[in-house]
Each structure stands twice: as C-alpha cells, then as structure tokens.
Design an enzyme around this catalytic site. Structure first.
Site, mmCIF file in Angstrom:
data_model
loop_
_atom_site.group_PDB
_atom_site.id
_atom_site.type_symbol
_atom_site.label_atom_id
_atom_site.label_comp_id
_atom_site.label_asym_id
_atom_site.label_seq_id
_atom_site.Cartn_x
_atom_site.Cartn_y
_atom_site.Cartn_z
ATOM 1 N N GLU A 317 0.835 -1.216 0.000
ATOM 2 C CA GLU A 317 0.000 0.000 0.000
ATOM 3 C C GLU A 317 0.864 1.258 0.000
ATOM 4 O OE1 GLU A 317 -2.759 -0.798 -0.886
ATOM 5 O OE2 GLU A 317 -2.929 -2.839 -0.126
ATOM 6 N N TYR A 403 -1.400 -8.008 -11.016
ATOM 7 C CA TYR A 403 -0.449 -8.006 -9.896
ATOM 8 C C TYR A 403 0.812 -8.810 -10.227
ATOM 9 C CZ TYR A 403 -4.114 -6.254 -6.739
ATOM 10 O OH TYR A 403 -5.066 -5.480 -6.122
HETATM 11 N N1 BES Z 1 -5.924 -1.185 -4.560
HETATM 12 C C1 BES Z 1 -5.959 -2.515 -4.055
HETATM 13 C C2 BES Z 1 -7.301 -2.951 -3.553
HETATM 14 C C3 BES Z 1 -8.431 -2.854 -4.548
HETATM 15 C C4 BES Z 1 -8.255 -3.172 -5.878
HETATM 16 C C5 BES Z 1 -9.679 -2.456 -4.132
HETATM 17 C C6 BES Z 1 -9.321 -3.044 -6.779
HETATM 18 C C7 BES Z 1 -10.731 -2.344 -5.020
HETATM 19 C C8 BES Z 1 -10.540 -2.628 -6.351
HETATM 20 C C9 BES Z 1 -4.919 -2.736 -2.970
HETATM 21 O O1 BES Z 1 -3.753 -2.005 -3.144
HETATM 22 C C10 BES Z 1 -4.537 -4.172 -3.000
HETATM 23 O O2 BES Z 1 -3.983 -4.593 -3.960
HETATM 24 N N2 BES Z 1 -4.852 -4.896 -1.957
HETATM 25 C C11 BES Z 1 -4.555 -6.308 -1.835
HETATM 26 C C12 BES Z 1 -3.356 -6.544 -0.988
HETATM 27 C C13 BES Z 1 -2.095 -6.614 -1.707
HETATM 28 C C14 BES Z 1 -0.968 -6.914 -0.721
HETATM 29 C C15 BES Z 1 -2.070 -7.591 -2.840
HETATM 30 C C16 BES Z 1 -5.710 -6.959 -1.117
HETATM 31 O O3 BES Z 1 -6.590 -6.261 -0.639
HETATM 32 O O4 BES Z 1 -5.714 -8.184 -1.015
HETATM 33 ZN ZN ZN Z 2 -2.588 -2.693 -4.746
#
Ligand code: BES
Ligand code: ZN
Length: 622
Positions: A317, A403
């Site tokens: 984050e 990702y």
């Molecule tokens: N921005 C994302 C969360 C997100 C993405 C919310 C798309 C709504 C729509 C956040 O940065 C994220 O990727 N969170 C991941 C954790 C990360 C360590 C892979 C999660 O929430 O699992």
């Molecule tokens: Zn993210």
C-alpha cells in the site's frame, strides 16, 4: 464468393490488421474510460469541497459537494457526473458573481454504472454545488452497528471507493483519468473521530466537526472517509496508526517497521510526496487486505499476525504512493500499471527491509498463484496485462494477472537491463508521469525511448509488446526459487511418507510463508491421521493467523477433514475480507455443501460489506 472478391476481402482483412497494429498508439491516446458517464473530454472537475453530516441513525451522508470546473471545450453547456443511488435535492451554479439554481436530469444507466447526473451549465459557470444525500445501501460505504465493532459502544462507517464506488457517496467524475484536489467539513456524533484520505492532525480535538484539506490532486477512487471510536498511536514523527483501542498497541507494534519501509522506498524511487503516512485498522468486515488511500492506508486487522509476517501488505500500500497514486492508470483496463508496478516495488522494499530470502518466498507464492489463476480462465483474454473491454465490472480485471504478471514483467526488464539501469529508469518514470493518468502505450513509449533505444539489442520490441498485450505467460518469465521452500518441500515429503511425525517437522522457526507453502501442496487425499497429527500438534484449525487458517480450511474441506467445520463457520462470521472468504464459499458450493454454506451466510451476511454481499450472493446463486 468469386476468387477476385475473396482476394479482395483477404487483402482488406490484412490491410485492416496492419492499420490496426500501426494505429494502436493513436487509438490508445484517445481511449476513453468505459466505466464513467462523465464528459471529461469537454470539462473537468479540478477541486471538490464537501460538507457532509454523518447520520448513523439513518445510515446516510447528507450535505453538499461544490465542484470547481475547468472547461476544455468552450461551447460545453452541460456537466455530466457519475452518481449511484444518490438523492439529488438541488443543484446550483455560480456564474458572473452569484449562485443560482439550475436544471438537472438523473438518468439510470444500470446496476453497475449507476445514474448519470446531467447538469445545465449557464455560460461562464465555473462552479456547481449539488445538495444531496446517500442511500443506506450505498455500495461504497459500510455502516456498522455498535454490536458489530470491537468496542460495542459506538457505530462505525467507512468508505471503499475503488474501483467505481466513489459515485455512491459523492457526485463526481468517477474515472481515474481525472484528478482534483479536495477539502471537506465532516460532522459526526461528538464522541467519534472522522478521518479522510487527506491532511489531518492526529491530535485534533474530538468535537464532532472535522476539517480536511487534500492539496495534491487525486482521482475519485482515492477519496476515502472513515468515522468511528478511533484512537491514534504514533510510530514515528510522520507515521502512525489509527484503530479501535482493543488493537491499537498490537497494530503499532506489528507495523513498527513502516518507517524503514518508507526510507527504503524513498531511497529507491524518490521522495514521498504526500506528507504524513498513517495506517487505519478497520473492523474485520473490511472487504480488502489493504487500500492505498493517500496519506491514510486502510487495512484489514487480519494481517496483524503477531510476528510481522504479513507486513508485505504495508510495503504494497505504501508503494502505491508512487505507483498508482502518483502515476495512475487512466482507465481500469490498464490496472497493471497500478498493481503490477506496486507488486514489483513492494517486493523490492521487502528485500531491502527483510532480506532476499523472504522476498523470494513471496515471489514464489505469487507466481504459483498466477499460474493457477491463468489455468482457471475460460477466456484467454483475461490473462493479458491489458484487460479486454466490456468487463461487467472493472473489479473483474483485478486478478493475479495485473499483480503477478505485471510484477514478473518488470522483474524481466530488471534482469535484462540490470538493476542499476532499471532502478534509474523507474525512478525517472515516476517523476515524468507524477500526478498524471496514463495508458500502457505511454509506458511502452517511455520504455522504448529511455531504456530500449539507448540499449539496443537487450530486448526485442515484439517480446515487450507480447508481455503487455498478449494472453498467457511467456517462457522468458523469471522463475524464482527459494531454498527455504525447497527445505519445506523435503520436510513435507518425509511427513507424507511417514518418515517423520508433525512434532519432527522442524517448523519452530517457520514464518507464515513456509506454512502456506507446506499446507498448499498437501495432497487432497492425505490420510486423516495426518490431518489429525498436524492439527493436534499445531492447533491449525483454531490458529489466530488468518492466512494460515484459510489455507488449512481450504485443504481440510477438500479432503473431508470435518474438524474444521465449526472453526470455518466462526471464521466466516468474523471475517469479511474477500480474498479469505470468497474461495471458502466457492469451495463449499463445489463440494455440494451449498445448504450448509447458505446457513452460515445467513448469519454472516449482515456483517459483510455490500461489495462482499453482492459477490457471495452470486457465488451462492441467490
Ligand atoms: N488497490 C488494491 C485494492 C483494490 C483493488 C480495491 C481493486 C478495489 C478494487 C490494494 O492495493 C490491493 O492490492 N490490496 C490487496 C493486498 C495486496 C498486498 C495484494 C488486497 O486487498 O488483497
Ligand atoms: Zn494494490
């Protein structure tokens, strides 16, 4: 078909293909966001001033949003905004010195997109003020009763705007292509604290009226608000944590290395441009692991494992403060520009702070997830970094592909050009596009100009374009290997062969990653005695580590190890983080346990976020 006609049509197909290939960049440059109604090519919002009352009794926000506008096309006489389930009471415009009421039309655009709000703009109007209130079912807000919080005394409310839910609490141009600054006045019950993704004083008196200023321009999906019985604890002068009291000290301890992560990221990619960096620990119903709301990352409490083993989420984050919040995907099809770059930066920071071994373990787990995800796709287009048009919801595109494939692509470039050159390049890229919204083609051009052309022959342009636009994973993708995991594999094999028992695994020093690696590759038909041996030795069915519990439950359900049934029920009721609960519901359905899943869901559903409710409704076909 005559031969001549056939030739002609073949020729025109080829010609069309050539034209399409050549014109891709120009097309990309004009690519409009398909998930907004906004006429943002004609007029853009530059500043938003919110004035909102937080009404817990009715579960609504009520007040006004004043938008300052920049007209790009001079003859523009309407402003089209995105809304979703907002009640619009009145709209005013400011032109030639005075405010006056103006006409508007609200038109339904379906479940996903919400309603377009078309506002009449008199000549010269540079501001509009919309008086409105949200609906209790707003998709971007969750309202928790006091009983649903840890403290049990006060209610709680928080937003989750990404990808297109900001429109359910602010009438706005809800597209990542548009950036604006914002200010806000938020009124709450006196005992509660309001926080936003903006500048705030951690020691502000709690008096029920809070002011915020966000001086850096951000896209709508980064607007965020939370209100609750929250306390603050500093980690350093510029880093701290907000949480309900029960978990405040544990959170500050778990995330005590955040300032080191900050230093590491700044050393690699340049100064952090957002002022403070605070963490907000949400109730367990928060549907994500983390959300990179600027200056104030929102976090699930399920990453507080007690041993700092899940802190990569902070690195992630925090990394968004460069990749995503600073340089943003202009449309959601290009989300890998946000999440892939962030996963890459995350892993670099993990390596700096915790060392290579841990970073590599995370790479291995990430690649395994990616391969499994890709293998499960019916539509190969879903495995390209640039997502296809026409998804039902931009969120559908947030799979492991943006990702992990994004991360692999950047590691491929790092390996090819060497770390030093690639680091310099990436740092310059963040600076070049800072506070901008870009498309994959912009990245390609910048890469071509600054890395490929100055270093001819290092990579083939076709390979780079295949990485970005083609489905699947190229053979040239990096192949991480972890010595620590090799040991775990050997241990697992010995355990499965009956050579050693659970007490002899030598797992005393294992971190979460090693446990996940151990559990995930246990065979589905493993003997029940072995499940029992592991469970009685390590109490896996009742572990407080939410990630290990998840892996153990998935495996146990599949194998029919029924000791987990009650713990799974308790888990599903307590936790609302999608990544941990959607697959469990899906597994129960696949195992013909839909009835049982439904019974649990009936108890759990009131505590879930609207986003999670919608998703699980679909899994259970309700
Ligand atoms: N921005 C994302 C969360 C997100 C993405 C919310 C798309 C709504 C729509 C956040 O940065 C994220 O990727 N969170 C991941 C954790 C990360 C360590 C892979 C999660 O929430 O699992
Ligand atoms: Zn993210």
């Amino acid at each position: 078909m005559s031969a001549k006609k056939y030739l002609l049509s073949t020729f025109s197909v080829i010609l069309f293909a050539i034209l399409a290939a050549c014109s891709a960049p120009e097309e990309a440059a004009n690519e409009m966001d398909e998930f907004t109604f906004a006429n943002y090519d004609a007029i853009v919002v530059r500043h938003v001033d919110l004035d909102l009352d937080v009404d817990f009794d009715n579960k609504i926000l009520t007040g006004s949003a004043e938008l300052s506008l920049e007209i790009l096309k001079p003859d523009t006489n309407t402003l089209i905004l995105d809304t979703r389930d907002l009640a619009i009471k009145a709209v005013f415009t400011e032109a030639s010195g005075g405010w006056q009421e103006t006409g508007f039309v609200l038109e339904d655009g379906g479940n996903l997109m919400g309603q377009s709000l078309t506002i009449d703009l008199p000549e010269g109007a540079a501001k509009v003020r919309i008086e409105y209130q949200t609906s209790p079912g707003a998709s971007g807000l969750q309202w928790l009763t006091p009983e649903q919080t840890a403290g049990k005394e006060y209610p709680f409310m928080f937003s989750q705007s990404q990808a297109i839910h900001a429109r359910s609490w602010v009438p706005i141009q809800d597209t990542p292509a548009v950036r604006f600054t914002y200010s806000a006045t938020i009124r709450t019950p006196e005992a509660l604290l309001a926080l936003m993704s903006a500048d705030q004083d951690p020691y502000t008196p709690r008096d029920g009226e809070y002011s915020f200023e966000m001086p850096q321009a951000i896209p709508a999906y980064l607007m965020a608000i939370a209100v609750g019985d929250l306390e603050f604890q500093a980690i350093s002068d510029t880093v701290g944590v907000y949480a309900e009291e029960y978990i405040l000290a544990a959170a500050a301890e778990e995330f005590s290395e955040t300032p080191m992560m900050m230093e590491a990221t700044e050393a690699l990619y340049g100064p952090y441009l957002w002022g403070r960096y605070d963490l907000l620990i949400l109730p367990p119903s928060f549907p994500f692991g983390g959300m990179e709301n600027p200056r104030l990352t929102f976090l699930t409490p399920t990453v507080i494992a007690g041993d700092k083993s899940l802190t990569s989420i902070i690195a992630h984050e925090l990394a968004h403060s460069w990749s995503g919040n600073l340089v943003t995907n202009a449309t959601w099809r290009h989300a890998w520009l946000n999440e892939g770059f962030t996963s890459y930066v995350e892993n670099r920071v993990m390596e700096e702070v915790y060392g290579k071994d841990r970073a590599v373990m995370e790479q291995v787990l990430g690649k395994a997830d990616l391969l499994e995800t890709i293998a499960g796709f019916e539509d190969p287009a879903m495995s390209a970094l640039v997502m296809p048009y026409g998804l039902n919801d931009p969120f559908e595109g947030f799979t492991d592909v943006p990702y992990q494939k994004g991360d692999l692509f950047l590691r491929y470039l790092e390996q090819k050009f060497g770390r030093e050159k690639f680091d310099t390049f990436l740092r310059a890229y963040f600076e070049e596009f800072a506070f901008g919204s870009i498309l994959s083609e912009d990245f390609y051009s910048y890469l071509d100009e600054n890395l490929m052309s100055p270093n001819p022959g290092v990579v083939e342009p076709e390979v780079i374009r295949a990485w970005i636009y083609d489905p699947g994973l190229l053979d040239v993708a990096p192949e991480p290997t972890s010595d620590a995991f090799t040991l775990v594999s050997e241990t697992r094999a010995a355990f499965l062969a009956g050579e050693i028992s659970a007490t002899e695994l030598g797992s005393e020093a294992w971190i979460t990653h090693q446990w996940l690696y151990f559990i995930n590759a246990l065979p589905d038909d493993m003997a029940m005695e072995l499940f029992i041996d592991l469970d009685t030795t390590f109490d896996l069915s009742v572990t407080a580590n939410a990630e290990i519990a998840f892996a153990w439950y998935m495996k146990s359900l599949q194998a029919g190890y029924l000791t987990v049934v009650n713990p799974v029920e308790e888990y599903l009721i307590r936790i609302g983080r999608g990544k941990l609960i959607y697959p469990l519901y899906q597994r129960l359905v696949d195992l013909n346990q839909r009835d049982w899943a439904l019974k649990v869901y009936q108890k759990a559903r009131p505590g879930y976020h609207p986003i999670a409710q919608a998703r699980i409704d679909a899994i259970l076909e309700l």
